[in-house]
Scaffold this motif. Structure first.
Motif, PDB file in Angstrom:
ATOM      1  N   UNK A 103       4.814  29.688  40.877  1.00  0.00           N
ATOM      2  CA  UNK A 103       3.852  29.750  41.971  1.00  0.00           C
ATOM      3  C   UNK A 103       2.479  30.116  41.423  1.00  0.00           C
ATOM      4  N   UNK A 104       1.441  29.632  42.057  1.00  0.00           N
ATOM      5  CA  UNK A 104       0.077  29.953  41.623  1.00  0.00           C
ATOM      6  C   UNK A 104      -0.238  31.428  41.811  1.00  0.00           C
ATOM      7  N   UNK A 105       0.394  32.068  42.790  1.00  0.00           N
ATOM      8  CA  UNK A 105       0.107  33.481  43.038  1.00  0.00           C
ATOM      9  C   UNK A 105       0.835  34.393  42.064  1.00  0.00           C
ATOM     10  N   UNK A 106       1.867  33.883  41.421  1.00  0.00           N
ATOM     11  CA  UNK A 106       2.625  34.713  40.488  1.00  0.00           C
ATOM     12  C   UNK A 106       2.106  34.498  39.080  1.00  0.00           C
ATOM     13  N   UNK A 107       1.243  35.392  38.666  1.00  0.00           N
ATOM     14  CA  UNK A 107       0.712  35.332  37.315  1.00  0.00           C
ATOM     15  C   UNK A 107       1.244  36.485  36.501  1.00  0.00           C
TER      16      UNK A 107
END
Length: 138
Positions: A103-107
């Protein structure tokens, strides 16, 4: 006597600049195949690589403790412990990160926060918004 000849191969590609890195973008192939975009987050991939390297060094007995390794590698002990925790991620999550399906939010900052120990729990927590088919069946 034979003369040496040189061959020049030209590959059309584009270099896409992103904050802090450059990414090579491959062209569409002649058979009409769509290019596969490089989506893996370099920070996540590097952190995973470091985590597994540090774990291997501990497993091989190169260092007796995390404190000794931190001192030898010149990094803070707390950070080393946090990065080492990435080796406890479920294999499906590690593969999704390496495939660039996270996911883009999970960095990296989100993965450095405490997460569940159980693999099934991790997949449940981290699967929201991921594009990997591995998480569709969970």
């Amino acid at each position: 006597m034979t003369t040496a000849t040189s061959i020049t191969v030209r590959v059309p590609l584009a270099v896409r600049r992103r904050p802090g890195r450059k990414t090579v973008v491959m062209p569409v192939r002649s058979g009409g195949e769509i290019r596969v975009p490089t989506r893996a987050d370099p920070a996540l991939v590097k952190a995973l690589a470091r985590a597994f390297r540090y774990q291997r060094l501990l497993d091989e007995g190169r260092y007796a403790s995390i404190s000794e390794m931190a001192q030898a590698e010149r990094i803070e002990r707390g950070y080393l412990g946090t990065v080492l925790r990435l080796t406890l991620l479920a294999p499906d999550i590690v593969e999704a990160i390496l495939d660039g399906c996270q996911s883009q939010v999970l960095g990296l900052p989100a993965l450095l926060e405490p997460f569940p120990a159980g693999w099934a729990d991790q997949c449940q927590v981290f699967s929201a918004g991921w594009t990997s088919p591995r998480f569709k069946s969970n």
